[in-house]
Design a protein around this motif. Structure first.
Motif, PDB file in Angstrom:
ATOM      1  N   PRO A   1       6.075  -6.475  -8.087  1.00  0.00           N
ATOM      2  CA  PRO A   1       5.778  -7.340  -9.242  1.00  0.00           C
ATOM      3  C   PRO A   1       4.305  -7.762  -9.309  1.00  0.00           C
ATOM      4  O   PRO A   1       3.784  -8.053 -10.378  1.00  0.00           O
ATOM      5  CB  PRO A   1       6.677  -8.570  -9.002  1.00  0.00           C
ATOM      6  N   ASN A   2       3.642  -7.796  -8.142  1.00  0.00           N
ATOM      7  CA  ASN A   2       2.226  -8.157  -8.097  1.00  0.00           C
ATOM      8  C   ASN A   2       1.318  -6.928  -8.085  1.00  0.00           C
ATOM      9  O   ASN A   2       0.103  -7.057  -7.905  1.00  0.00           O
ATOM     10  CB  ASN A   2       1.952  -9.026  -6.861  1.00  0.00           C
ATOM     11  N   LYS A   3       1.941  -5.731  -8.234  1.00  0.00           N
ATOM     12  CA  LYS A   3       1.219  -4.464  -8.304  1.00  0.00           C
ATOM     13  C   LYS A   3       0.397  -4.171  -7.050  1.00  0.00           C
ATOM     14  O   LYS A   3      -0.654  -3.513  -7.114  1.00  0.00           O
ATOM     15  CB  LYS A   3       0.320  -4.424  -9.552  1.00  0.00           C
ATOM     16  N   VAL A   4       0.875  -4.660  -5.906  1.00  0.00           N
ATOM     17  CA  VAL A   4       0.216  -4.366  -4.627  1.00  0.00           C
ATOM     18  C   VAL A   4       0.772  -3.046  -4.106  1.00  0.00           C
ATOM     19  O   VAL A   4       1.875  -2.986  -3.567  1.00  0.00           O
ATOM     20  CB  VAL A   4       0.450  -5.496  -3.595  1.00  0.00           C
ATOM     21  N   ALA A   5       0.013  -1.979  -4.301  1.00  0.00           N
ATOM     22  CA  ALA A   5       0.450  -0.635  -3.904  1.00  0.00           C
ATOM     23  C   ALA A   5      -0.051  -0.357  -2.491  1.00  0.00           C
ATOM     24  O   ALA A   5      -1.113   0.229  -2.299  1.00  0.00           O
ATOM     25  CB  ALA A   5      -0.076   0.406  -4.886  1.00  0.00           C
ATOM     26  N   ALA A   6       0.740  -0.779  -1.506  1.00  0.00           N
ATOM     27  CA  ALA A   6       0.317  -0.713  -0.103  1.00  0.00           C
ATOM     28  C   ALA A   6       0.556   0.674   0.495  1.00  0.00           C
ATOM     29  O   ALA A   6       1.217   0.833   1.517  1.00  0.00           O
ATOM     30  CB  ALA A   6       1.051  -1.778   0.713  1.00  0.00           C
ATOM     31  N   GLY A   7       0.007   1.693  -0.151  1.00  0.00           N
ATOM     32  CA  GLY A   7       0.120   3.048   0.378  1.00  0.00           C
ATOM     33  C   GLY A   7       1.524   3.606   0.279  1.00  0.00           C
ATOM     34  O   GLY A   7       2.443   2.975  -0.236  1.00  0.00           O
ATOM     35  N   GLY A   8       1.694   4.811   0.772  1.00  0.00           N
ATOM     36  CA  GLY A   8       3.006   5.442   0.811  1.00  0.00           C
ATOM     37  C   GLY A   8       3.513   5.860  -0.560  1.00  0.00           C
ATOM     38  O   GLY A   8       2.890   5.594  -1.597  1.00  0.00           O
ATOM     39  N   VAL A   9       4.656   6.504  -0.553  1.00  0.00           N
ATOM     40  CA  VAL A   9       5.293   6.938  -1.797  1.00  0.00           C
ATOM     41  C   VAL A   9       5.665   5.735  -2.656  1.00  0.00           C
ATOM     42  O   VAL A   9       5.550   5.774  -3.883  1.00  0.00           O
ATOM     43  CB  VAL A   9       6.538   7.802  -1.493  1.00  0.00           C
ATOM     44  N   ILE A  10       6.089   4.645  -2.008  1.00  0.00           N
ATOM     45  CA  ILE A  10       6.436   3.432  -2.764  1.00  0.00           C
ATOM     46  C   ILE A  10       5.211   2.905  -3.501  1.00  0.00           C
ATOM     47  O   ILE A  10       5.290   2.485  -4.664  1.00  0.00           O
ATOM     48  CB  ILE A  10       6.995   2.346  -1.818  1.00  0.00           C
ATOM     49  N   GLY A  11       4.053   2.906  -2.825  1.00  0.00           N
ATOM     50  CA  GLY A  11       2.820   2.463  -3.477  1.00  0.00           C
ATOM     51  C   GLY A  11       2.479   3.326  -4.674  1.00  0.00           C
ATOM     52  O   GLY A  11       2.088   2.823  -5.745  1.00  0.00           O
ATOM     53  N   LEU A  12       2.627   4.634  -4.519  1.00  0.00           N
ATOM     54  CA  LEU A  12       2.371   5.554  -5.628  1.00  0.00           C
ATOM     55  C   LEU A  12       3.363   5.323  -6.764  1.00  0.00           C
ATOM     56  O   LEU A  12       2.995   5.366  -7.947  1.00  0.00           O
ATOM     57  CB  LEU A  12       2.468   6.996  -5.124  1.00  0.00           C
ATOM     58  N   ALA A  13       4.620   5.046  -6.397  1.00  0.00           N
ATOM     59  CA  ALA A  13       5.646   4.767  -7.415  1.00  0.00           C
ATOM     60  C   ALA A  13       5.318   3.489  -8.183  1.00  0.00           C
ATOM     61  O   ALA A  13       5.567   3.405  -9.397  1.00  0.00           O
ATOM     62  CB  ALA A  13       7.017   4.656  -6.755  1.00  0.00           C
ATOM     63  N   ILE A  14       4.768   2.482  -7.506  1.00  0.00           N
ATOM     64  CA  ILE A  14       4.381   1.227  -8.165  1.00  0.00           C
ATOM     65  C   ILE A  14       3.305   1.496  -9.215  1.00  0.00           C
ATOM     66  O   ILE A  14       3.335   0.952 -10.320  1.00  0.00           O
ATOM     67  CB  ILE A  14       3.892   0.203  -7.120  1.00  0.00           C
ATOM     68  N   ILE A  15       2.333   2.362  -8.865  1.00  0.00           N
ATOM     69  CA  ILE A  15       1.252   2.692  -9.800  1.00  0.00           C
ATOM     70  C   ILE A  15       1.806   3.426 -11.024  1.00  0.00           C
ATOM     71  O   ILE A  15       1.487   3.091 -12.173  1.00  0.00           O
ATOM     72  CB  ILE A  15       0.185   3.555  -9.090  1.00  0.00           C
ATOM     73  N   ILE A  16       2.652   4.426 -10.791  1.00  0.00           N
ATOM     74  CA  ILE A  16       3.225   5.203 -11.896  1.00  0.00           C
ATOM     75  C   ILE A  16       4.096   4.314 -12.788  1.00  0.00           C
ATOM     76  O   ILE A  16       4.062   4.399 -14.016  1.00  0.00           O
ATOM     77  CB  ILE A  16       4.050   6.386 -11.354  1.00  0.00           C
TER      78      ILE A  16
END
Length: 284
Positions: free
Chosen positions: A27-42
């Protein structure tokens, strides 16, 4: 029973990562690496695509690529962990439709999100599993450009945080990078804490009783060294063993009963490999 315990802890660990992602990081758009981080950006550009679904698709694609380029070196537990993490995030997105974070403070969200996520990942890694994702990318990069896996993993996560900065601004990008670095620190602490054992040396004339208690009651191995007392010059024996914290408490109580004057030294051991513990391949 052992398999049930392993998969229980893997599920617990992935649940913690999923909760941290859903209520603090995403919710805070903190993309802390990994596939999850990439998914947050997309997801920020395509909100109709769930983070859990995106991570599941990307992990599936990465596993296929991994099988093609580096062979089937990923165990069932890693596949289960990656699918569980993506599935749990997808379920949370469906059950909790609002995208309101627990806190809007970026610092608090980054710190607590990383701590909870790091604890969860540490639990997963301690079961000799991985959540897949950038671990797979790092292995592929390492194979083709001859870079150590640790450095290639950091490089991949850094690129994702760079995308985060370009997508959400430099401030959020910096928090994302901070989360990546802090996450590794938390994981190391959790793994070390879960695996700490006690290295014990005992000098006592009752070493036969103590040895019998260790091998019989505790069902652990021990080694006896022949030594000579520096003060008395008399021959003596040093009993050496490695035990869990709970087993050491039992041993200490037993020694109190048989020899209150026994000389005992105790040290922490971060990892133990061998009979009765984990072997080098990671199995108990």
């Amino acid at each position: 029973m052992k398999k049930f315990r392993e998969y229980f802890f893997i599920t617990l660990g992935t649940l913690m990562v999923a909760l941290a992602t859903k209520f603090l990081l995403a919710p805070n758009k903190v993309a802390a690496g990994g596939v999850i981080g990439l998914a947050i950006i997309i997801n920020s550009f395509f909100p109709f695509l769930d983070i859990g679904l995106l991570s599941l698709i990307m992990n599936g694609f990465l596993f296929i690529v991994a099988f093609i380029f580096i062979g089937s070196k990923f165990g069932g537990k890693t596949i289960y962990a990656s699918i569980s993490l993506s599935g749990l995030i997808w379920i949370l997105d469906k059950v909790v439709t609002s995208n309101i974070p627990i806190t809007n403070d970026l610092f608090l969200a980054s710190i607590f999100g990383t701590i909870i996520s790091g604890i969860g990942m540490g639990i997963v890694f301690n079961q000799n599993a991985s959540t897949g994702g950038t671990d797979i990318i790092a292995k592929i990069v390492s194979k083709f450009i001859d870079v150590p896996i640790g450095k290639s993993l950091l490089m991949v996560d850094f690129i994702i945080t760079l995308f985060s900065a370009l997508s959400f601004g430099i401030e959020i990008g910096m928090y994302s990078l901070l989360s990546v670095l802090f996450n590794g620190f938390v994981i190391d602490i959790i793994i070390e804490g879960l695996n700490v054992c006690k290295q014990i040396m005992v000098v006592s004339p009752e070493n036969d009783q103590i040895r019998t208690f260790i091998t019989g009651e505790l069902e652990r191995g021990c080694t006896i060294f022949t030594a000579k007392g520096g003060y008395t010059g008399n021959d003596t024996y040093i009993l050496y063993t490695v035990l869990s914290r709970r087993e050491f408490i039992r041993l200490k109580e037993f020694i109190k009963q048989v020899d209150k004057k026994a000389f005992i030294t105790v040290g922490d051991v971060r990892e133990v490999l061998g009979e009765g513990f984990k072997n080098i391949s990671g199995e108990e």
